[in-house]
Design an enzyme around this catalytic site. Structure first.
Site, PDB file in Angstrom:
ATOM      1  CE  LYS A 206      -3.752   1.974   2.749  1.00  0.00           C
ATOM      2  NZ  LYS A 206      -4.656   1.761   3.874  1.00  0.00           N
ATOM      3  CD  GLU A 212       9.354  -6.175   7.010  1.00  0.00           C
ATOM      4  OE1 GLU A 212       9.035  -5.064   6.496  1.00  0.00           O
ATOM      5  OE2 GLU A 212       9.114  -6.472   8.196  1.00  0.00           O
ATOM      6  N   GLY A 267      -5.070  -2.382   5.097  1.00  0.00           N
ATOM      7  CA  GLY A 267      -4.256  -3.496   4.596  1.00  0.00           C
ATOM      8  C   GLY A 267      -4.925  -4.845   4.807  1.00  0.00           C
ATOM      9  NE  ARG A 268      -6.657  -4.692  11.003  1.00  0.00           N
ATOM     10  CZ  ARG A 268      -6.036  -3.526  11.163  1.00  0.00           C
ATOM     11  NH1 ARG A 268      -4.904  -3.297  10.512  1.00  0.00           N
ATOM     12  NH2 ARG A 268      -6.510  -2.590  11.953  1.00  0.00           N
ATOM     13  CD  GLU A 353      -2.090  -5.266  11.704  1.00  0.00           C
ATOM     14  OE1 GLU A 353      -0.863  -5.119  11.777  1.00  0.00           O
ATOM     15  OE2 GLU A 353      -2.682  -5.477  10.622  1.00  0.00           O
ATOM     16  CG  HIS A 384      -3.640 -36.870  15.203  1.00  0.00           C
ATOM     17  ND1 HIS A 384      -3.765 -38.195  15.547  1.00  0.00           N
ATOM     18  CD2 HIS A 384      -4.648 -36.617  14.320  1.00  0.00           C
ATOM     19  CE1 HIS A 384      -4.776 -38.724  14.888  1.00  0.00           C
ATOM     20  NE2 HIS A 384      -5.336 -37.785  14.132  1.00  0.00           N
ATOM     21  CE  LYS A 512       5.563  -1.575   9.495  1.00  0.00           C
ATOM     22  NZ  LYS A 512       4.721  -0.866   8.553  1.00  0.00           N
TER      23      LYS A 512
HETATM   24  C1  G6Q Z   1      -2.644  -4.216   7.828  1.00  0.00           C
HETATM   25  C2  G6Q Z   1      -1.436  -3.598   8.324  1.00  0.00           C
HETATM   26  C3  G6Q Z   1      -0.150  -4.221   7.856  1.00  0.00           C
HETATM   27  C4  G6Q Z   1       0.250  -3.844   6.427  1.00  0.00           C
HETATM   28  C5  G6Q Z   1       1.698  -4.282   6.188  1.00  0.00           C
HETATM   29  C6  G6Q Z   1       2.161  -4.025   4.782  1.00  0.00           C
HETATM   30  O1  G6Q Z   1      -3.754  -3.832   8.056  1.00  0.00           O
HETATM   31  O2  G6Q Z   1      -1.485  -2.251   8.123  1.00  0.00           O
HETATM   32  O3  G6Q Z   1      -0.149  -5.624   7.970  1.00  0.00           O
HETATM   33  O4  G6Q Z   1      -0.611  -4.439   5.510  1.00  0.00           O
HETATM   34  O5  G6Q Z   1       2.550  -3.645   7.106  1.00  0.00           O
HETATM   35  O6  G6Q Z   1       2.050  -2.671   4.469  1.00  0.00           O
HETATM   36  P1  G6Q Z   1       2.208  -2.175   2.990  1.00  0.00           P
HETATM   37  O7  G6Q Z   1       1.092  -2.741   2.194  1.00  0.00           O
HETATM   38  O8  G6Q Z   1       2.196  -0.686   3.052  1.00  0.00           O
HETATM   39  O9  G6Q Z   1       3.527  -2.715   2.487  1.00  0.00           O
END
Ligand code: G6Q
Length: 554
Positions: A206, A212, A267-268, A353, A384, A512
């Site tokens: 986003k 990463e 994001g989620r 989250e 199991h 972070k």
């Molecule tokens: C989700 C969070 C988080 C996010 C990641 C990746 O709701 O905000 O999991 O999706 O940190 O972020 P970017 O999409 O900005 O790389």
């Protein structure tokens, strides 16, 4: 706003909880042969059996009253109406707009978002079809065979979970790989098996700043260039999913190959947007549309059904009942389908989250427990391993069983066993096995005297352990869409009940920030700025990195 514990419904619930705490589920079923009929419900093709929960009609009506008193319906309308309910970021929360097909207008900040949603969706789906049918080619003129999706968190878990869940729905034209961890072993492990000329990278972020994802994307680009491609070829092999056009451009990805989304998509909650591109690559444009349609059916149910017969509302209330009245600190999710292996991880992010918060909207601390720990593994494997604890551990842990009636890849006899196990486990947790039964069984097996007395307590199951069972007709895109939307709305309702903001995630920021500072310090001097433990660990890490550098490994 009143605290949860200050509501009228709360006081009545406390009293009623005490009154029914000693009643067993076995007793309730014995007293009421209609309990399943009364306490199960269908919506958007799913069936929820919530009869194996430690509540009666009065508890349910008090809980529904709590939802009314907390303003769940008004809050729901504010979300669908595009109000900036994410009040720490001043953002609307409109992922539901992404799955609407009708002519409904969805406003964010006074602007109808639907024309842009439709335009990006159609472009993304057309691209997915072009890759699937071989019209989109790599720089050597070959059709794409492998897609490597690079993203993390909300830009990874949804598409990864959904692609695995829907695998085997039809002809598999592409092989999809998901890389999220900055641990180079993951990317290297995937790339080692691929042909650069036939590989497409989808970089999903986003913000397009997540360290990463950016690190993995840069290594992927270097790999492509080291394997026969030139700078000009990048456009054939890299596409971006992002809200940040400028960053995408400066990474070297052509804006024509960028699929956007918007700040009102968390994001989620983003798998319905162009973050779902890998899903479209896996199941095609029609499959992706069916996923959206399944979610939209659940949206409509959530909007229209009365609270007492509203599946997400009921799931939310039952979850709160265990969390805050029984002290249950975790919820176990067990899908009886290997294809749903990533569902618990997906729900971990969605729930934890979103509602892993301890302050109210106005900044005051909460006065009850909020989100429980979500965990789980597919059945029957889980039986199991940790099911021992569910049956005989010292805590009562509610379980959500997810039971698809049909799966894509059936082998004779397997599905029958899978379904039987799922049904058996919810029953076993509920009925347990009392001392008399254990004694009779052991005696019949010839155990007597001291041996009998010694063994009996170990073989007793207290029972009365609650669960929901969610029945899916199949593992089709439509059923999966409905299931995920169901949990999204459950999380939303719980956030409203608890009075927390479900749509921010400040908790991930501190780590972070410190990681980027410490990454710099691993190359230089950490100084005295840290506590002794952090300093000691930095020294150990730096020594190891220096040794690898001397061996030429980095
Ligand atoms: C989700 C969070 C988080 C996010 C990641 C990746 O709701 O905000 O999991 O999706 O940190 O972020 P970017 O999409 O900005 O790389």
């Amino acid at each position: 706003m009143k605290r949860l514990t200050e509501t009228d419904a709360w006081a009545a619930l406390v009293e009623h909880h005490q009154a029914i705490a000693a009643t067993s589920l076995n007793q309730w079923f014995a007293d009421d042969p209609q309990r399943f009929a009364r306490m199960s419900l269908s919506a958007a093709g799913l069936v929820l059996d919530y009869s194996k929960n430690r509540l009666d009609t009065r508890a349910l009506s008090l809980l529904t009253g709590l939802a009314v008193e907390r303003g769940v319906e008004t809050a729901r309308d504010a979300m669908f109406g595009g109000r900036a309910i994410n009040d720490t970021e001043q953002r609307a929360v409109l992922h539901t707009a992404l799955r609407q097909r009708g002519g409904t207008r969805y406003d964010a900040g006074g602007v109808d978002v639907m024309p842009a949603v439709g335009e990006v969706r159609e472009r993304m789906l057309a691209f997915a079809e072009a890759v699937r049918d071989g019209r989109w080619r790599g720089h050597g003129g070959d059709a794409i065979r492998d897609v490597v999706h690079i993203g993390i968190g909300g830009s990874d878990l949804g598409p990864c979970m959904a692609c695995e869940a829907l695998a085997g729905q039809g002809e598999e034209r592409l092989r999809l790989h998901f890389v999220s961890n900055v641990d180079g072993a993951q990317l290297a492990g995937v790339l080692g098996r691929l042909d650069a000329r036939r590989t497409l990278f989808v970089i999903a972020s986003k913000t397009f700043t997540t360290i990463e994802t950016m690190t993995n994307a840069a290594s992927a680009r270097a790999w492509l260039l080291a394997n026969g491609a030139r700078d000009d070829d990048i456009a054939r092999h890299f596409v971006a999913v992002s809200t940040n056009a400028e960053r995408v451009r400066s990474f070297g990805i052509d804006e024509a190959n960028m699929f956007g989304f918007w700040d009102w998509v968390g994001g989620r909650y983003s798998m319905w947007s162009s973050v779902g591109l890998p899903i479209a690559l896996a199941v095609g444009a029609d499959g992706f549309r069916a996923l959206l349609a399944g979610a939209e059916r659940m949206d409509r149910h959530f909007l229209e059904a009365p609270l007492a017969a509203n599946m997400p509302v009921l799931l939310a209330l039952i979850g709160l009942w265990y969390r805050d009245f029984f002290g249950a600190a975790s919820l176990c999710v067990v899908p009886y389908a290997q294809a749903l292996a990533r569902l618990p991880a997906y729900l971990q992010q969605l729930e934890m989250e979103s509602n892993g918060k301890s302050v109210l909207h106005d900044g005051r601390p909460v006065d009850v427990g909020t989100c429980p720990v979500i965990w789980g593994e597919p059945g029957t494997n889980a039986q199991h391993s940790f099911f021992q604890l569910l049956h005989q551990g010292s805590d009562t842990i509610p379980v959500d069983f997810i039971m698809p009636l049909q799966v894509a890849r059936e082998l004779p006899g397997h599905q029958r066993l899978l379904l039987a196990n799922c049904i058996a486990q919810s029953k076993a947790l509920m009925v347990g096995k009392d001392e008399a039964e254990v004694r009779a069984e052991l005696t019949a097996a010839g155990v007597a005297g001291d041996d009998l007395a010694r063994l009996v307590p170990h073989k007793v199951f207290a029972g009365n352990r609650p669960s929901n069972t969610l029945v899916m007709p199949d593992l089709s895109p439509a059923s999966l869409g409905a299931l995920i939307a169901l949990y999204e709305h459950k999380v939303f309702v719980q956030g409203v009940l608890w009075g927390v903001n479900s749509f921010d995630q400040w908790g991930v920021e501190l780590g972070k920030q410190l990681a980027s500072r410490i990454a710099g310090e691993l190359d230089g001097d950490a100084g005295d700025a840290h506590d002794a433990s952090t300093r000691g660990l930095i020294d150990l890490a730096r020594a190891a990195l220096d040794r690898s550098a001397r061996r030429g490994e980095r």
